[in-house]
Design a protein around this motif. Structure first.
Motif, mmCIF file in Angstrom:
data_model
loop_
_atom_site.group_PDB
_atom_site.id
_atom_site.type_symbol
_atom_site.label_atom_id
_atom_site.label_comp_id
_atom_site.label_asym_id
_atom_site.label_seq_id
_atom_site.Cartn_x
_atom_site.Cartn_y
_atom_site.Cartn_z
ATOM 1 N N ALA A 1 0.722 -1.314 -0.006
ATOM 2 C CA ALA A 1 0.037 -0.054 0.017
ATOM 3 C C ALA A 1 0.817 1.190 0.080
ATOM 4 O O ALA A 1 2.022 1.282 0.614
ATOM 5 N N GLY A 2 0.301 2.193 -0.554
ATOM 6 C CA GLY A 2 0.911 3.439 -0.610
ATOM 7 C C GLY A 2 1.962 3.755 -1.875
ATOM 8 O O GLY A 2 2.170 2.832 -2.721
ATOM 9 N N PRO A 3 2.660 5.081 -1.880
ATOM 10 C CA PRO A 3 3.320 5.253 -3.205
ATOM 11 C C PRO A 3 4.802 4.852 -3.115
ATOM 12 O O PRO A 3 5.327 4.688 -1.894
ATOM 13 N N ALA A 4 5.508 4.688 -4.080
ATOM 14 C CA ALA A 4 7.087 4.531 -3.807
ATOM 15 C C ALA A 4 7.500 5.616 -3.693
ATOM 16 O O ALA A 4 7.123 6.990 -4.002
ATOM 17 N N ASP A 5 8.969 5.491 -3.220
ATOM 18 C CA ASP A 5 9.427 6.921 -2.769
ATOM 19 C C ASP A 5 10.824 7.229 -4.043
ATOM 20 O O ASP A 5 11.087 8.390 -4.049
ATOM 21 N N ARG A 6 10.976 6.191 -4.604
ATOM 22 C CA ARG A 6 11.919 6.560 -5.544
ATOM 23 C C ARG A 6 11.915 5.402 -6.752
ATOM 24 O O ARG A 6 11.324 4.136 -6.681
ATOM 25 N N SER A 7 12.570 5.533 -7.825
ATOM 26 C CA SER A 7 12.594 4.859 -9.116
ATOM 27 C C SER A 7 13.741 3.783 -9.277
ATOM 28 O O SER A 7 13.847 2.962 -9.835
ATOM 29 N N TYR A 8 14.917 4.110 -8.353
ATOM 30 C CA TYR A 8 16.063 3.345 -8.367
ATOM 31 C C TYR A 8 16.725 3.119 -9.974
ATOM 32 O O TYR A 8 17.205 2.340 -10.233
ATOM 33 N N GLY A 9 16.469 4.549 -10.696
ATOM 34 C CA GLY A 9 16.918 4.303 -12.156
ATOM 35 C C GLY A 9 18.458 4.184 -12.392
ATOM 36 O O GLY A 9 19.040 3.440 -13.188
ATOM 37 N N LEU A 10 19.065 4.853 -11.236
ATOM 38 C CA LEU A 10 20.817 4.635 -11.232
ATOM 39 C C LEU A 10 21.038 3.258 -11.041
ATOM 40 O O LEU A 10 22.075 2.726 -11.624
ATOM 41 N N GLN A 11 20.380 2.617 -10.232
ATOM 42 C CA GLN A 11 20.789 1.597 -9.723
ATOM 43 C C GLN A 11 20.558 0.224 -10.843
ATOM 44 O O GLN A 11 21.228 -0.707 -11.139
ATOM 45 N N VAL A 12 19.563 0.330 -11.566
ATOM 46 C CA VAL A 12 18.908 -0.391 -12.767
ATOM 47 C C VAL A 12 20.026 -0.259 -13.774
ATOM 48 O O VAL A 12 20.540 -1.168 -14.438
ATOM 49 N N ALA A 13 20.237 1.090 -13.995
ATOM 50 C CA ALA A 13 21.554 1.202 -15.060
ATOM 51 C C ALA A 13 22.745 0.529 -14.732
ATOM 52 O O ALA A 13 23.511 -0.080 -15.787
ATOM 53 N N ARG A 14 23.077 0.533 -13.541
ATOM 54 C CA ARG A 14 24.316 0.157 -12.948
ATOM 55 C C ARG A 14 24.293 -1.667 -13.220
ATOM 56 O O ARG A 14 25.089 -2.218 -13.765
ATOM 57 N N LEU A 15 23.070 -2.255 -12.881
ATOM 58 C CA LEU A 15 22.796 -3.326 -13.253
ATOM 59 C C LEU A 15 23.046 -3.757 -14.586
ATOM 60 O O LEU A 15 23.469 -5.041 -15.292
ATOM 61 N N ALA A 16 22.611 -2.810 -15.595
ATOM 62 C CA ALA A 16 22.591 -3.050 -17.102
ATOM 63 C C ALA A 16 23.910 -3.049 -17.451
ATOM 64 O O ALA A 16 24.197 -3.358 -18.808
ATOM 65 N N GLY A 17 24.923 -2.412 -16.934
ATOM 66 C CA GLY A 17 26.444 -2.481 -16.961
ATOM 67 C C GLY A 17 26.898 -0.931 -17.642
ATOM 68 O O GLY A 17 27.943 -0.742 -18.128
ATOM 69 N N ILE A 18 25.994 -0.027 -17.226
ATOM 70 C CA ILE A 18 26.200 1.480 -17.560
ATOM 71 C C ILE A 18 27.832 1.649 -16.744
ATOM 72 O O ILE A 18 27.759 1.494 -15.569
ATOM 73 N N PRO A 19 28.816 2.018 -17.319
ATOM 74 C CA PRO A 19 29.837 2.427 -16.640
ATOM 75 C C PRO A 19 29.733 3.571 -15.426
ATOM 76 O O PRO A 19 28.944 4.383 -15.837
ATOM 77 N N GLU A 20 30.654 3.443 -14.751
ATOM 78 C CA GLU A 20 30.196 4.546 -13.572
ATOM 79 C C GLU A 20 30.452 5.767 -14.051
ATOM 80 O O GLU A 20 29.881 6.809 -13.793
#
Length: 217
Positions: A198-217
């Motif tokens: 229940a309730g809204p999320a507080d963030r999308s974790y976009g940077l963390q997902v990009a890291r998982l995909a292999g985007i270099p730091e």
């Protein structure tokens, strides 16, 4: 065995995706509940991270509803389904090169069709509407479409979005409610729990997902 009712209700307990259910082991797929009540809760706003399971959740609710109306058993512990006349979807991102339509134009054409043809007995699934244009325009369109579905169309609606501003909709439309798909972060890594809370999320974790995909730091 689903229970078909005359009342305006869509209530799923521990629902699963009928295809993914066959592809993953019992321990991996996380079942989730869903409730849309025709007398009250009409619009569910779904937020959460990319890859968190939002699109799967939308699809499994639609498939369970459709299977119930065909007379089939459904992948859930319990399902109570009222009369649904049509299922409308605005899911996925693809252009239409043959007709010269961009991804955004395809999105808008499909959304316009839904707003013109859906009704109080329809099930509507909207996944990330407005992402094909600028943030300001996309947010405005997503907000207006969600509000229209909740107040004028009054269809059973599952509406996933990354625009957190949409989580304010219940203040304007009492038939709207917020849920989110859970994820946790530890040491810069994100773990998806695939649980609807229940309730809204507080963030999308976009940077963390990009890291998982292999985007270099």
């Amino acid at each position: 065995r689903p229970e078909l009712e005359e009342s305006n209700l869509l209530h799923i307990v521990a629902g699963r995706h009928p295809v993914l259910d066959q592809l993953v082991t019992e321990e991996k797929f996380v079942p989730n509940d869903a409730t849309l009540d025709g007398n009250g809760q009409r619009l569910t706003i779904l937020t959460g991270p990319n890859m968190g399971g939002k699109s799967t959740y939308l699809r499994q609710c639609a498939l369970i509803t459709w299977l119930a109306h065909t007379g089939a058993f459904v992948p859930a512990e319990q399902a109570r389904v009222g009369p649904i006349d049509r299922i409308f979807t605005r899911i996925g991102a693809s252009d239409d090169l043959a007709s010269g339509r961009s991804t955004f134009m395809v999105e808008m054409t499909e959304m316009a069709y839904i707003l013109r043809h859906a009704g109080p007995s329809s099930l509507v699934l909207v996944d990330e509407i407005g992402r094909g244009t600028s943030t300001y325009d996309g947010l405005a369109l997503a907000y207006a479409c969600a509000l229209d579905l909740a107040t004028r169309v009054r269809a059973y609606t599952l509406f996933s979005t990354h625009y957190f501003e949409l989580t304010q909709l219940p203040e304007l439309a009492p038939s709207a409610t917020n849920v989110h798909l859970e994820a946790v972060e530890h040491a810069g890594e994100v773990t998806f729990l695939y649980q609807v809370q229940a309730g809204p999320a507080d963030r999308s974790y976009g940077l963390q997902v990009a890291r998982l995909a292999g985007i270099p730091e």
